[in-house]
Scaffold this motif. Sequence first.
Motif, PDB file in Angstrom:
ATOM      1  N   ARG A   1       0.833  -1.212   0.000  1.00 31.48           N
ATOM      2  CA  ARG A   1       0.000   0.000   0.000  1.00 31.48           C
ATOM      3  C   ARG A   1       0.864   1.257   0.000  1.00 31.48           C
ATOM      4  O   ARG A   1       0.559   2.234  -0.696  1.00 31.48           O
ATOM      5  N   GLN A   2       1.934   1.246   0.755  1.00 31.29           N
ATOM      6  CA  GLN A   2       2.829   2.402   0.754  1.00 31.29           C
ATOM      7  C   GLN A   2       3.470   2.604  -0.612  1.00 31.29           C
ATOM      8  O   GLN A   2       3.597   3.733  -1.084  1.00 31.29           O
ATOM      9  N   LEU A   3       3.884   1.528  -1.250  1.00 34.27           N
ATOM     10  CA  LEU A   3       4.457   1.645  -2.588  1.00 34.27           C
ATOM     11  C   LEU A   3       3.442   2.194  -3.577  1.00 34.27           C
ATOM     12  O   LEU A   3       3.763   3.030  -4.427  1.00 34.27           O
ATOM     13  N   GLY A   4       2.183   1.735  -3.481  1.00 35.34           N
ATOM     14  CA  GLY A   4       1.152   2.242  -4.382  1.00 35.34           C
ATOM     15  C   GLY A   4       0.885   3.718  -4.191  1.00 35.34           C
ATOM     16  O   GLY A   4       0.718   4.463  -5.159  1.00 35.34           O
ATOM     17  N   SER A   5       0.853   4.182  -2.941  1.00 33.64           N
ATOM     18  CA  SER A   5       0.626   5.610  -2.701  1.00 33.64           C
ATOM     19  C   SER A   5       1.793   6.448  -3.198  1.00 33.64           C
ATOM     20  O   SER A   5       1.623   7.516  -3.779  1.00 33.64           O
ATOM     21  N   VAL A   6       3.019   5.963  -3.012  1.00 37.14           N
ATOM     22  CA  VAL A   6       4.187   6.705  -3.490  1.00 37.14           C
ATOM     23  C   VAL A   6       4.188   6.792  -5.003  1.00 37.14           C
ATOM     24  O   VAL A   6       4.464   7.850  -5.590  1.00 37.14           O
ATOM     25  N   GLN A   7       3.847   5.700  -5.700  1.00 40.69           N
ATOM     26  CA  GLN A   7       3.819   5.723  -7.155  1.00 40.69           C
ATOM     27  C   GLN A   7       2.724   6.638  -7.687  1.00 40.69           C
ATOM     28  O   GLN A   7       2.908   7.347  -8.678  1.00 40.69           O
ATOM     29  N   SER A   8       1.561   6.659  -7.032  1.00 41.15           N
ATOM     30  CA  SER A   8       0.492   7.568  -7.472  1.00 41.15           C
ATOM     31  C   SER A   8       0.902   9.027  -7.282  1.00 41.15           C
ATOM     32  O   SER A   8       0.638   9.872  -8.141  1.00 41.15           O
ATOM     33  N   ASN A   9       1.594   9.349  -6.178  1.00 43.02           N
ATOM     34  CA  ASN A   9       2.063  10.715  -5.973  1.00 43.02           C
ATOM     35  C   ASN A   9       3.100  11.103  -7.023  1.00 43.02           C
ATOM     36  O   ASN A   9       3.111  12.240  -7.518  1.00 43.02           O
ATOM     37  N   ASP A  10       3.962  10.161  -7.401  1.00 43.99           N
ATOM     38  CA  ASP A  10       4.953  10.447  -8.440  1.00 43.99           C
ATOM     39  C   ASP A  10       4.277  10.729  -9.774  1.00 43.99           C
ATOM     40  O   ASP A  10       4.682  11.630 -10.515  1.00 43.99           O
ATOM     41  N   ARG A  11       3.236   9.962 -10.105  1.00 49.25           N
ATOM     42  CA  ARG A  11       2.527  10.197 -11.359  1.00 49.25           C
ATOM     43  C   ARG A  11       1.874  11.575 -11.364  1.00 49.25           C
ATOM     44  O   ARG A  11       1.859  12.283 -12.366  1.00 49.25           O
ATOM     45  N   LYS A  12       1.284  11.975 -10.225  1.00 47.32           N
ATOM     46  CA  LYS A  12       0.658  13.295 -10.155  1.00 47.32           C
ATOM     47  C   LYS A  12       1.687  14.404 -10.343  1.00 47.32           C
ATOM     48  O   LYS A  12       1.455  15.379 -11.057  1.00 47.32           O
ATOM     49  N   GLU A  13       2.851  14.258  -9.701  1.00 43.29           N
ATOM     50  CA  GLU A  13       3.882  15.288  -9.846  1.00 43.29           C
ATOM     51  C   GLU A  13       4.384  15.367 -11.277  1.00 43.29           C
ATOM     52  O   GLU A  13       4.601  16.462 -11.813  1.00 43.29           O
ATOM     53  N   ILE A  14       4.534  14.213 -11.947  1.00 44.14           N
ATOM     54  CA  ILE A  14       4.976  14.228 -13.340  1.00 44.14           C
ATOM     55  C   ILE A  14       3.931  14.878 -14.237  1.00 44.14           C
ATOM     56  O   ILE A  14       4.238  15.661 -15.137  1.00 44.14           O
ATOM     57  N   GLY A  15       2.640  14.586 -13.970  1.00 41.60           N
ATOM     58  CA  GLY A  15       1.588  15.206 -14.771  1.00 41.60           C
ATOM     59  C   GLY A  15       1.516  16.708 -14.565  1.00 41.60           C
ATOM     60  O   GLY A  15       1.338  17.468 -15.515  1.00 41.60           O
TER      61      GLY A  15
END
Length: 425
Positions: free
Chosen positions: A252-266
């Motif tokens: 779950r922590q990995l999933g939240s970190v990856q979603s935050n990275d995608r938002k920052e890239i977008g």
Amino acid sequence: MKEIYCSSPFQTLHSLTFVNLQTLERESAPSQSNEEGLAAAITSLPSLKRLTFENSSVVNENLLPLLPENLESFHVIDCSSITSNILGIFLVTHGRSLRELVFDHNKYLNLSFLVDLGASSPKLESLKMNMMYYNSHFTFQDSEPQYDTLFLPGEEPTWPASLQVLELLQLRKLHADSAKALFSSLIDSAPSLMNLRKLIIKASLDSLELGWRDRASFRDEWIGKLQHVFLRHSTPPNLHMRSIGIFQEHQRQLGSVQSNDRKEIGNAAGNETPLGRPGLRRSGSSRFSHVEILRNALDSDSESDVTNLPKRRSSRLKQQDDKSDDASKSPASRTSASRLRRRLKPSDTSGSTEESDTGAGSTDDVRPEEELFIQGLCEVVDIRIDNQRPTERQFHEKDFLDEEPAGDEDWNGDDSLPGEGSHAW
């Protein structure tokens, strides 16, 4: 004894131990007949797998050939009649089914029987020897080994491929050549010793043969080699795999970190200004980033073109290729490529390639003196080479430290004594 062992309660006996069983020297009953009777009683046990003799002089050249051949474990502890010659003959005839050998505190037993161990005991899994000896009498000291040397000149041990545990403790009367033969045999047999998991050797070299500097260098060399060849270097376990709950929380922590990275890239992609749209003002940071990206791309293209040029080509083909490349590339790429070609001339590139080829050839020719096979499967590799005298009790630093007697605590500043307010008269 044979009649007792033939009874039904003893027919399922798996382990048998004899303690303080001595040979009887009588005129009416010779020693050999006693050993034959004992061997006949032992062979009448069909399920016997483990046999132990402790402090028994009956273990000699008359008894060992008469023992059963289906033994899996054989222990000889503090027996003064067994030698390497007797044991070697026994292993040749009875060693096919042996899986465990233990020889502790036998004063007349050296390591010469290890020369044929690999062929005589192909199923052996554990070999343990402790060469610490004890006094048999209180009136005089007889705790010294009764053999001249641990190995005879020219002897080299052989090891069975099924060996899993090798433990040799308190090796004495070991010369430097014999120690090299012992350690070299282990390193040379490493490709076949893939089942070995525990290696313990504690020995003392002959102090008259080597000085302390030579002993130190010898110790560092061979301990490093044996640990390099046999010791396992395992990666630490993953802490996130301790339980299912911890693993799910980690996911779950990995999933939240990856979603935050995608938002920052977008968000970063939405804030950037396209290069090809005129009339829009670009910030200094975005302009610098696009310039750097373009420069890196041009440099990478020009470097790939230069490195992909063959060593020897005709000038006409080279000019045609240059013209076609210049026509296909943009002005910026042509200028950067030409600048890079002026910096790296064909003669320079050919010279550098030739030098690199010669350098590679020289590195290929230079090889290490010996390429060791890395077994790397032993959980325990404990090698100790020193000159401590083996004794029944080893003293350490803690044995010589003074202990504070009970009741002698630190002074707290109060000197009052019980009954101080009263007078003695």
